[in-house]
Design an enzyme around this catalytic site. Structure first.
Site, PDB file in Angstrom:
ATOM      1  N   CYS A 168      10.098  34.018  42.445  1.00  0.00           N
ATOM      2  CA  CYS A 168      10.267  33.048  41.365  1.00  0.00           C
ATOM      3  C   CYS A 168       8.946  32.793  40.619  1.00  0.00           C
ATOM      4  O   CYS A 168       7.874  33.023  41.136  1.00  0.00           O
ATOM      5  CB  CYS A 168      10.779  31.683  41.842  1.00  0.00           C
ATOM      6  N   ARG A 220       8.632  38.147  38.295  1.00  0.00           N
ATOM      7  CA  ARG A 220       8.683  37.495  39.605  1.00  0.00           C
ATOM      8  C   ARG A 220      10.110  37.200  40.058  1.00  0.00           C
ATOM      9  O   ARG A 220      10.340  36.755  41.188  1.00  0.00           O
ATOM     10  CB  ARG A 220       7.903  36.173  39.556  1.00  0.00           C
ATOM     11  N   TRP A 226      14.273  34.148  41.653  1.00  0.00           N
ATOM     12  CA  TRP A 226      14.681  35.275  42.504  1.00  0.00           C
ATOM     13  C   TRP A 226      15.321  34.608  43.713  1.00  0.00           C
ATOM     14  O   TRP A 226      14.650  33.985  44.528  1.00  0.00           O
ATOM     15  CB  TRP A 226      13.461  36.110  42.911  1.00  0.00           C
ATOM     16  N   ASN A 258       8.836  27.527  43.777  1.00  0.00           N
ATOM     17  CA  ASN A 258       8.752  28.936  44.159  1.00  0.00           C
ATOM     18  C   ASN A 258       8.362  28.975  45.624  1.00  0.00           C
ATOM     19  O   ASN A 258       7.304  28.465  45.987  1.00  0.00           O
ATOM     20  CB  ASN A 258       7.664  29.623  43.301  1.00  0.00           C
ATOM     21  N   GLY A 259       9.222  29.542  46.471  1.00  0.00           N
ATOM     22  CA  GLY A 259       8.905  29.627  47.897  1.00  0.00           C
ATOM     23  C   GLY A 259      10.146  29.382  48.732  1.00  0.00           C
ATOM     24  O   GLY A 259      11.270  29.460  48.229  1.00  0.00           O
ATOM     25  N   GLU A 293       6.265  57.755  48.820  1.00  0.00           N
ATOM     26  CA  GLU A 293       6.121  56.959  47.596  1.00  0.00           C
ATOM     27  C   GLU A 293       7.066  57.479  46.504  1.00  0.00           C
ATOM     28  O   GLU A 293       7.685  56.698  45.783  1.00  0.00           O
ATOM     29  CB  GLU A 293       4.652  56.994  47.146  1.00  0.00           C
ATOM     30  N   LYS A 305       9.991  55.251  44.699  1.00  0.00           N
ATOM     31  CA  LYS A 305      10.109  55.068  43.245  1.00  0.00           C
ATOM     32  C   LYS A 305      11.544  55.325  42.797  1.00  0.00           C
ATOM     33  O   LYS A 305      12.112  54.571  42.023  1.00  0.00           O
ATOM     34  CB  LYS A 305       9.171  56.014  42.466  1.00  0.00           C
ATOM     35  N   GLU A 353      14.021  52.548  44.006  1.00  0.00           N
ATOM     36  CA  GLU A 353      13.832  51.249  43.355  1.00  0.00           C
ATOM     37  C   GLU A 353      14.479  51.162  41.985  1.00  0.00           C
ATOM     38  O   GLU A 353      15.075  50.159  41.654  1.00  0.00           O
ATOM     39  CB  GLU A 353      12.327  50.981  43.143  1.00  0.00           C
ATOM     40  N   HIS A 382      14.209  68.401  63.010  1.00  0.00           N
ATOM     41  CA  HIS A 382      14.498  67.529  64.157  1.00  0.00           C
ATOM     42  C   HIS A 382      15.628  66.556  63.844  1.00  0.00           C
ATOM     43  O   HIS A 382      15.781  65.544  64.518  1.00  0.00           O
ATOM     44  CB  HIS A 382      13.224  66.782  64.576  1.00  0.00           C
ATOM     45  N   LYS A 412       8.508  41.565  41.371  1.00  0.00           N
ATOM     46  CA  LYS A 412       7.219  42.236  41.445  1.00  0.00           C
ATOM     47  C   LYS A 412       6.353  41.701  42.570  1.00  0.00           C
ATOM     48  O   LYS A 412       5.657  42.432  43.240  1.00  0.00           O
ATOM     49  CB  LYS A 412       6.519  42.043  40.097  1.00  0.00           C
TER      50      LYS A 412
HETATM   51  C1  AGP Z   1       6.423  49.015  44.635  1.00  0.00           C
HETATM   52  O1  AGP Z   1       7.004  49.828  43.681  1.00  0.00           O
HETATM   53  C2  AGP Z   1       7.184  47.865  45.068  1.00  0.00           C
HETATM   54  N1  AGP Z   1       7.802  47.146  44.041  1.00  0.00           N
HETATM   55  C3  AGP Z   1       6.766  47.136  46.310  1.00  0.00           C
HETATM   56  O2  AGP Z   1       6.998  48.003  47.370  1.00  0.00           O
HETATM   57  C4  AGP Z   1       5.310  46.609  46.409  1.00  0.00           C
HETATM   58  O3  AGP Z   1       4.425  47.678  46.496  1.00  0.00           O
HETATM   59  C5  AGP Z   1       5.197  45.698  47.637  1.00  0.00           C
HETATM   60  O4  AGP Z   1       6.032  44.600  47.474  1.00  0.00           O
HETATM   61  C6  AGP Z   1       3.770  45.248  47.897  1.00  0.00           C
HETATM   62  O5  AGP Z   1       3.281  44.498  46.837  1.00  0.00           O
HETATM   63  P1  AGP Z   1       1.748  44.194  46.693  1.00  0.00           P
HETATM   64  O6  AGP Z   1       1.027  45.492  46.536  1.00  0.00           O
HETATM   65  O7  AGP Z   1       1.647  43.337  45.464  1.00  0.00           O
HETATM   66  O8  AGP Z   1       1.298  43.485  47.936  1.00  0.00           O
END
Ligand code: AGP
Length: 614
Positions: A2, A27, A75, A101-102, A487, A491, A494, A510, A609
């Site tokens: 949030c 956020r 969120w 937020n929290g 990674e 991507k 996501e 395996h 994010k």
């Molecule tokens: C990356 O594409 C993500 N959205 C997510 O995995 C992110 O890297 C993770 O939440 C860690 O965030 P930070 O690097 O801000 O700590």
């Protein structure tokens, strides 16, 4: 997660709040709302499910006057994303209004107490419990809003950044923070509060960052006051934010993610600026220089991180073990914090985080600090909670990353890790002069190498069309490129919602090889390195079982080109820096597939994010 924002001053609050909410949407974006007071104790709350643009539509024709207000983009944690659970939340009498937020962890218990005292709840949120708790304390003790908020927060377990206003007081906002970011912007005759200073940079560059356990009293035409929950005075330290508005805009690209992918030649330049001196063959990181002895005496390095930052840390593990011969472990911060890790005095814990606000990483840092370890941060956001909580560190300096899928932050993190490994390796004498010189030169030339790699964007867009309707993907890599494969898969998951898994190529046989059929695309990273022949055999094994192979290879590759169905060529440099190059086509592949599928690339479903809840 949030985002919260607040305003008090001489301007109309609503446009300021809406603009800020747009900037905070990264956020969370499942509902949005605001509360305004027009000065004659007329408190209005407008909120609705959906994005900030939907709130803007909803506000058409409504009375949005007022020079004080608070707002929120959500969120969802407690309660589905709908109009009722959207913030702001008002207390039962309607006299107090709050954005949060929290997560209030003991909300169920508090709710029970309040219910037995006649409180009835409209929403399923923990935040509505908090606003009613504040009202209950205020009515019971006959105290001010500030005192009631302070006493209520002392009963709360959890994380919060809150802003609270009262119906009959259009001149004050009370804000407080525990484990969720909160900054107060100081203008001329006006104040702002926000989860992220970048959300209000048109208005001010002067910020006070509120610390955990602190409250801010923001009053019209009066100085800012900071108090601690024990009622003692907090420090007011005004800092300047160095950021330009253009860094927060798309600059002609259809999505922030594409802009951020294409920015990488420049962001790597910014990341190495003043740190790599190719003339004198020096790598200087002040965080390392000031703590050289600690690094030289380190018996072990432990990386703690989440998501993409965790993948970058796996590459950091290879770099530091290879170039510095120091044992390294890489931990998910969320796991590390809840087990009983052995941390010794001579261990260094490196916390890696783009946002610098990730709740699990912050908690892991606290554990490391309690055990007496030296904690080093690798962060992007200057002044963030993790940057402040660590003993020292290095900023990656890649500028604001707004697309939810991390791209330029990943390459910035790996670049910093490479520089750190070079600096330690040189000081320890564990890297040969020849290797040091070659890697330094390649890092110096990295912006051009990445620019060259980006030229394959159109070819990748064409390949993406072929794979748009795939339902699963496997990404294979070995050594330094195993984390790159993880990674690449993250991507794709996501932003395109296609199921994708990364595996070390040899691990296929395996188990996962059972998944291979003609429907299964396999992205194989097969650039020349010391396991190239082995990777080639692993690719043959996939081919034999009918898998469709998209290989990332060097321009000169002949062998894999014959086996793979499709190839993407990349420039070849030292093995330890190849993840920086290989990650570019993987970012582009995920991006183009998601665009063809019509996905909201910058704001994928269910994500935010900055993950400030655990
Ligand atoms: C990356 O594409 C993500 N959205 C997510 O995995 C992110 O890297 C993770 O939440 C860690 O965030 P930070 O690097 O801000 O700590």
């Amino acid at each position: 997660m949030c985002g919260i924002i607040g305003y008090i001053g001489y301007q109309e609050a609503c446009p300021v709040l809406l603009k800020g909410l747009h900037r905070l949407e990264y956020r969370g974006y499942d509902s949005a709302g605001l509360a305004l007071n027009d000065g004659s104790c007329n408190l209005r709350i407008y909120k609705c499910k959906g994005r900030v643009s939907e709130l803007e539509n909803f506000l058409q024709g409504k009375d949005i006057s007022g020079t004080i207000g608070i707002a929120h983009t959500r969120w969802a944690t407690h309660g589905v994303p709908d109009n009722v659970n959207a913030h702001p939340h008002e207390s039962q009498s309607g006299n107090i209004v709050l954005v949060h937020n929290g997560i209030i962890e003991n909300y169920a218990l508090l709710k029970e107490v309040l219910s037995s005292n006649g409180y009835v709840f409209k929403s399923s949120t923990d935040s509505e419990v908090l606003v009613n708790l504040i009202e209950y304390v205020k009515n019971t003790n006959g105290c001010s809003l500030l005192e009631a908020t302070r006493q209520a927060l002392r009963q709360v377990v959890g994380a919060y950044a809150i802003a609270v206003m009262e119906k009959n007081d259009p001149d004050h906002i009370i804000a407080a923070r525990q484990s969720s970011p909160l900054a107060i912007g100081i203008g001329k005759g006006e104040y702002f509060l926000c989860s992220d200073a970048a959300s209000i940079i048109e208005h001010t560059r002067d910020f006070v960052y509120i610390d955990d356990g602190e409250m801010a009293v923001i009053s019209r035409n009066e100085d800012l006051k900071v108090l601690k929950l024990d009622n003692s005075e907090g420090k007011i330290n005004v800092r300047k934010l160095e950021l330009s508005i253009s860094q927060l805009e798309k600059g002609g690209y259809p999505h922030f993610m594409l802009k951020e992918i294409n920015e990488q030649p420049r962001t790597i330049t910014d990341c190495i600026r003043g740190r790599i001196d190719v003339g004198n063959m020096n790598v200087t990181l002040s965080g390392f220089t000031f703590n050289k002895e600690k690094f030289l005496n380190a018996e072990r390095i432990i990386f703690v991180a989440c998501g993409t930052s965790w993948h970058a840390s796996l590459i950091g593990e290879h770099l530091i073990e290879d170039l510095c011969r120091i044992p390294v472990e890489v931990e998910y911060a969320s796991e590390f914090r809840y087990r009983n890790p052995v941390i010794r005095k001579n261990d260094i814990v490196i916390a890696v985080s783009q946002s610098g606000e990730t709740a699990d990483t912050l908690a892991a840092i606290e554990i490391a600090k309690k055990s007496g370890a030296f904690v080093y941060g690798i962060c992007n956001v200057v002044g963030s909670s993790i940057a402040r909580a660590t003993d020292s560190g290095t900023y990656i300096h890649v500028g604001p990353e707004i697309g939810v899928a991390s791209t330029k932050a990943f390459t910035g993190q790996v670049t910093v890790m490479a520089m750190l490994a070079l600096a330690i390796g040189q000081a320890k004498g564990t890297i040969s002069g020849e290797d040091f010189h070659r890697i330094v030169r390649e890092l110096h030339n990295m912006p051009e190498t990445i620019a060259e790699t980006l030229k394959s964007s159109e070819r990748i867009a064409d390949l993406a069309k072929i794979f748009t309707y795939a339902r699963n993907f496997i990404y294979l890599g070995r050594g330094y490129n195993y984390p790159t494969a993880l990674e690449g898969a993250l991507k794709l998951k996501e932003i395109s919602y296609i199921h994708a898994e990364g595996y070390p190529a040899a691990e296929m046989k395996h188990g996962p090889i059972a998944l291979i059929d003609t429907e299964m695309p396999v992205v194989a990273i097969a650039t020349p390195d010391h396991t190239y022949d082995k990777t080639a055999s692993n690719i043959e094994e996939v081919k034999t079982r009918g898998g469709r192979i998209l290989a990332i290879v060097s321009k000169d590759d002949r062998h894999i080109r014959r086996i793979a169905d499709y190839c993407i060529d990349v420039p070849v440099i030292s093995e330890c820096l190849m993840p920086l190059v290989v990650s570019i086509p993987l970012q582009l592949l995920a991006y183009h597939i998601a665009v063809y599928k019509g996905m909201d690339v910058d704001r994928p479903r269910n994500l935010a994010k900055s993950v400030t809840v655990e």
